[in-house]
Structures are given as C-alpha cells and as structure tokens.
Design an enzyme around this catalytic site. Structure first.
Site, PDB file in Angstrom:
ATOM      1  N   THR A 422       0.883  -1.150   0.000  1.00  0.00           N
ATOM      2  CA  THR A 422       0.000   0.000   0.000  1.00  0.00           C
ATOM      3  C   THR A 422       0.931   1.212   0.000  1.00  0.00           C
ATOM      4  O   THR A 422       2.100   1.086  -0.328  1.00  0.00           O
ATOM      5  CB  THR A 422      -0.945  -0.024   1.217  1.00  0.00           C
ATOM      6  OG1 THR A 422      -1.679   1.194   1.276  1.00  0.00           O
ATOM      7  CG2 THR A 422      -0.183  -0.164   2.520  1.00  0.00           C
ATOM      8  N   THR A 440      -4.590   2.399  -0.922  1.00  0.00           N
ATOM      9  CA  THR A 440      -4.098   1.113  -1.390  1.00  0.00           C
ATOM     10  C   THR A 440      -5.002   0.497  -2.442  1.00  0.00           C
ATOM     11  O   THR A 440      -6.192   0.827  -2.525  1.00  0.00           O
ATOM     12  CB  THR A 440      -3.973   0.132  -0.206  1.00  0.00           C
ATOM     13  OG1 THR A 440      -3.436  -1.112  -0.649  1.00  0.00           O
ATOM     14  CG2 THR A 440      -5.326  -0.122   0.436  1.00  0.00           C
ATOM     15  N   SER A 489      -8.122  -5.326   7.710  1.00  0.00           N
ATOM     16  CA  SER A 489      -6.887  -4.728   7.226  1.00  0.00           C
ATOM     17  C   SER A 489      -5.916  -4.574   8.386  1.00  0.00           C
ATOM     18  O   SER A 489      -6.301  -4.663   9.551  1.00  0.00           O
ATOM     19  CB  SER A 489      -7.186  -3.359   6.605  1.00  0.00           C
ATOM     20  OG  SER A 489      -5.999  -2.648   6.332  1.00  0.00           O
ATOM     21  N   SER A 490      -4.658  -4.307   8.044  1.00  0.00           N
ATOM     22  CA  SER A 490      -3.645  -3.960   9.046  1.00  0.00           C
ATOM     23  C   SER A 490      -3.219  -2.506   8.956  1.00  0.00           C
ATOM     24  O   SER A 490      -2.325  -2.088   9.697  1.00  0.00           O
ATOM     25  CB  SER A 490      -2.408  -4.855   8.877  1.00  0.00           C
ATOM     26  OG  SER A 490      -2.710  -6.190   9.165  1.00  0.00           O
TER      27      SER A 490
END
Length: 616
Positions: A422, A440, A489-490
């Site tokens: 991203t 992203t 997501s992270s």
C-alpha cells in the site's frame, strides 16, 4: 516510439475504447525546447525536511510537491492529502488508485479532536463465506488465481473517502485538487528503478490482461528507467471525475465500466490464465458509503495514541501491544531487552487480532476489552524476561474478567495472507491540522485488471478475507467473506498527541507488517529515545505470532545473536520486496509551528519529505 506506431502495434480494433500510456525517452533537448510541454526532470528526493507553514512526507517527490503547493496556496491538510493521494494514483499506480480504498486519521485543530475516516472496500452483496472455495475440491482456490480475478475486487472506496474528508474538513473542491495529478498524467513522470521493478514483478499477468498490457507494457516492453511515462486515459478520467463528481463512479458510467471489467475481465483470448469473473453489480456501488468513526485511543508513557478502528486491525493491535508494553520499564540502556518485549507483545496482540477482529458491522468485535488495561496486564504476565514464548501463542479472553495471570493456551489460527503493498502519507498545515493516510489497491498491481480506457487498476482487497471457513468445531473466524462486508486490514495511520496537541503522525505500507513497523517506530522514538529520522530509518523486525521473527539484514546483524539467546528464531524477511519491511512516512511537531517531515532514506528508493518554509 511514436504514438501511431504504438497504436498499430497493440491493435486498437480489439478494444476500441482503449487508449494507451505513452513511454518516451527523457530528452534534455526537448525539455529545453520553447513552446513545448516539456517532459519532467528526474525527481529529487530528501528524507528529512524541517520548517514552518506546513509539511508533507510521501514515497514520491511528485506527490509531495503536489501537497506542498496546495499548502502554499492556502489549502489545508485534508486538501493536500487528497491532492497527494490523487497524484500517487498517477505515479504509484500499482499501490494507489481510485480503484482501491484506504484509511485516514485526522487531527482537527479547531475541535482538538482526532477523527477516523474509513474508505475500505466492501464485498458485493452476492458474496458468501464460500465464494473463494472451489466446489470441486472443497478448498480455497489458489491464492494467485484469487488475486488475479474479478472475484478479488471490492467496491472501491477512495473517491467516497475523498468526498467525505473534503466535505467534513476540506477547503477546496475535488475538481481543483485533481488538477495537479491531471497535469502529471498528461505530461508524464520519470520512470525510476522501483517503478520498473514493480512492473517486472507483474509482467507475466499484465501481459494476459489486454488493457493492462497496453497501459503498463506499451509496445510489449517494460518501461525503461529514465523514460517518461504518460497516462492520458487517467488524465481524462480525473478530469471527468472532477466535472461530474463522485456520483459518476457510484451511480454513473464510470461505475458501469468498473462493473463490466469485474464481471467480464478483459483477458487476452490467447491466454491460458484462469481469470475468474467477479460478483459486483452496479447496486453494490450505489450502496457504498465511506464511514466516519471514533478512532482507537490508548495512553502510552503519558502520550495519547490514536489509530484506525475495525475493520482495520491497525489501531486495535498497535494499541493492545502498547498497553502490554506499558507494564514494563523499557529504555535505551538495554535495547535488546526492549526489543525482546516488543516482539513478545506483538506475538500476543497478533493472536488476539486473528481471533477477534473483523468488520464490526458484521461481527462482534470486543474492541473496548482488547484495548483495556486489565486485558493487557493479563496478557503481559505471559511474557518472560529471558525467554521467548513458542509461537504461535493462543489468543486471550477479552471478557472483562481478568486475573493476574492466565496459563498460555495451545490452539490458534495461522497468520492469514494479506497483500504487503500500500502507501502512506502524512501532512500537517499551518493551522495545526494533521493527516495520516493509507491508500491502497492491496498488493503491487492489485487484481491486475485495468478498466479499459480509464487508466487505473482495480484492487484485490477481498483476498484479505479468510478464503476458507474454519473446520467444524474450530473457533469462529471473524474475517470470512460476506455480503457488504469490509475485509480486515492492518493499515495503521497513527496520530500521537501530547497534552492534547499533535506530537507525531506515522504510518507505512507492508500488509500485516504495517502494525509491527508502526509499533517499532513508536518504540524507537518513545522508549529508545531516537529522534524521528533515526527511529524511522532503524532496521526492522516483525513478529506476527509466527514461529520465526522475520527481520532486515541490519537488524539480524545488530541484535540476532542476543535475541537468539533469548529463544527468538530470526530469519531474513522474504518480502516482497525481499529484505525490506515497509516504506514509512512520519512527521513530528518539534515546537509550535515547527514541523519535521520524515521519509525513508533508502527503502524502496527512498521517499520525499518537504516543508513550505524550510528552517534556516
């Protein structure tokens, strides 16, 4: 190569709506020729800039220059972030585009509050928990086939997020903020080694998708370093988006083009690649909403750390790990001990992330308990000062009933796949507003599907779901696919306040390593006493509840022997790109009005930090 030759070579009869990127050699003579739209000069990069009037850090000099110009002309941090994000869609098309989504944390100086804006993609209404399962085998389809498909494409959220951010906090309209990106798309940017390498990584699948091949492999070749890459299709798309507004995507022709591409991927008839169609309909685009949410917040060493709430696991996992680390005295006098606790806290927090975090609109996420000090103390008691726990460790029980210690468990879920790419940017303006923004399309090149004639790639965010339901009797998985659901997501755009005022903003790309990179930068800055440029440049390691700690070579050289003696197993980070974890950006308010913007000095070719008025 002339434009006419390029058109003859590709063959416009196959895709009549399609035009092409133009890649031309960079010529000093043409750059100096009067009355011509001269190609750009090779960009300069600097990792640190300190000054007044506003600051920005991105991975790309063009995007940073765009943001600074917006600030110089009186725009605020939100305006600059949107303009920079649009420019990254031109110059970093494999990681940032209007075919994707993102997360943003925003400090508003007027209200002295932090806000979280969720532009995460959503699954189509037809998606079920078995949509990625091959009925013939009962197993998830191969990951490469899941990624390069219409099935992986989530409803894009970036444009809706821009609209929400500008409506709430901006001072400029989208049409105005798209103009710098339009100019760069028309005039072109200089191809560097990183862009060529990212293209080469995707070359095989790009060749199989007709509009993607035409755009990114013009003439059937990789773009040469030093050449100028133009994207007239994207320039036209941006111009029409500015004129028509976001409804053109969510209710109009652009959305229809996206859905057509998802449902009928434009694959070369000669290709043998299995590119599955997707489930998206135009009604999925009409139903999409970007969300304004309450950010996560924990207090660490007297600082307030704000992050992104679920559907991202960034804020909850960074926050939980900091809460665990807050139970220990850490410092620069013993960096190995500090790093040992960092790795152990990460291990525990990732176990809880995998078990409990998903889209809170679809599953029950015990966020308050995950971020409670009682739960953190219960988890911290499992860490031994001289011995690493065997990973994977089991998740805890964030149930509100906490004991001084609980015995370590056994069962846990393996680390799920998450695309590692991203991009992140930070902006501060002269009024004190601050943005941390992850944008992203998932991994390098997203799904590989370019919308014909529109100049942008579509995301593969839905591969962030767990692709196969757990076995009968196993713990439930909060991250299974589902209709309208946002995949976990992270991404962790993070803003840190001191005494109610911004001190730091930081974030990074890197898939599931995002969390550990942000956490390690904070640890470096707060506990190990590094200044922000040093904290961001320092060698990295990531522990995501896996048997091995993956680390950059410099980290292994400095700390490998000592950490191995404590039971950690260190291995080189496999990438992509191999040996490099993240490409972070950050800023620090050194004193009122004086801001230091920081980018990577070397990772992925280095980033670009700029300020409006440099300090003398």
């Amino acid at each position: 190569m002339s434009r006419s030759r390029n058109h003859r070579r590709i063959g416009v009869a196959v895709l009549p709506a399609l035009t092409f990127a133009l890649v031309t050699p960079l010529s000093a003579a043409s750059a100096d020729a009067p009355g011509t739209d001269a190609p750009p000069a090779p960009p300069s990069r600097q990792p640190v800039a300190t000054g007044y009037g506003g600051a920005v850090s991105t991975v790309d000099p063009d995007a940073s220059r765009t943001a600074i110009e917006v600030l110089r002309r009186g725009g605020n941090a939100m305006d600059a972030a949107v303009a920079a994000g649009a420019t990254l869609g031109v110059t970093e098309p494999y990681v940032a585009a209007i075919g994707g989504g993102g997360y943003m944390t925003y400090y508003d100086a007027k209200t002295r509050r932090v806000y979280a804006l969720d532009g995460r993609e959503t699954a189509p209404a037809k998606m079920t928990e078995t949509s990625f399962v091959d009925p013939a085998t009962g197993k998830a389809i191969p990951m490469d086939q899941a990624v390069t498909s219409g099935l992986s494409v989530g409803v894009p959220g970036t444009v809706a997020q821009w609209e929400l951010g500008l409506r709430r906090f901006g001072s400029r309209d989208l049409r105005t903020l798209l103009k710098p990106a339009i100019k760069i798309a028309e005039r072109g940017f200089v191809v560097d080694q990183e862009f060529r390498d990212q293209t080469a990584t995707n070359e095989a699948r790009f060749r199989d998708i007709l509009p993607t091949r035409a755009l990114f492999l013009p003439g059937g070749k990789l773009p040469e370093v030093g050449s100028t890459f133009r994207n007239p299709d994207l320039a036209r798309t941006y111009r029409e988006l500015g004129e028509r507004g976001p409804r053109w995507l969510y209710e109009g022709q652009l959305g229809k083009d996206v859905v057509r591409t998802v449902k009928r991927p434009p694959v070369d008839p000669a290709s043998t690649r299995n590119v599955r169609p997707g489930l998206m309909e135009t009604r999925d685009l009409r139903a999409y909403k970007a969300l304004s949410k309450k950010p996560t917040r924990v207090t660490y060493r007297g600082l307030d750390v704000y992050g992104m709430p679920p559907s991202s696991s960034g804020g909850s996992t960074v926050g939980e790990a900091l809460n665990i680390l807050g139970n220990f005295r850490l410092g620069a006098n013993d960096p190995v001990r500090t790093l040992h606790y960092y790795l152990e806290a990460s291990k525990l927090a990732y176990a809880d992330r995998g078990r409990y975090v998903g889209d809170p609109a679809k599953v029950d996420v015990p966020l308050d308990e995950l971020l409670s000090t009682g739960f953190a103390r219960e988890r911290a008691c499992l860490i031994k000062a001289g011995q690493a726990a065997t990973a994977p460790v089991a998740p805890g029980s964030p149930d509100g009933g906490y004991t001084p210690c609980i015995p370590p468990g056994q069962a846990t879920r393996a680390l799920a796949y998450e695309g590692p790419q991203t991009t992140h940017l930070v902006v501060a303006d002269k009024w004190g507003n601050v943005v941390a923004y992850n944008v992203t399309i998932e991994q390098f090149g997203g799904s590989g599907l370019t919308v014909p004639g529109r100049g942008f790639l579509l995301n593969n965010e839905l591969t962030d779901f767990s692709l196969q339901p757990p076995a009968p009797g196993a713990a439930p998985d909060p991250n299974l696919p589902g209709p309208g659901k946002r995949p976990r997501s992270s991404m962790a755009p993070t803003v840190v306040l001191k005494d109610g005022r911004p001190m730091l903003a930081v974030g990074t790309p890197g898939g599931s390593t995002i969390i550990t990179t942000v956490l390690q930068i904070l640890l470096n800055r707060i506990d190990l006493g590094m200044d922000l440029p040093t904290a961001l440049a320092a060698p990295r390691a990531t522990q995501r509840n896996t048997p091995a700690v993956f680390a950059e070579a410099a980290f292994i050289k400095l700390y490998g022997e000592a950490l191995t003696a404590r039971g950690h197993k260190l291995e080189p980070f496999p990438g992509p790109p191999a040996g490099v974890i993240g490409a972070a950006t950050g800023l620090e308010i050194l004193r009122p009005g004086l801001v230091q913007a920081v980018a990577e000095p070397t990772r992925r070719g280095g980033g670009a930090a700029l300020v409006v008025n440099p300090a003398r």
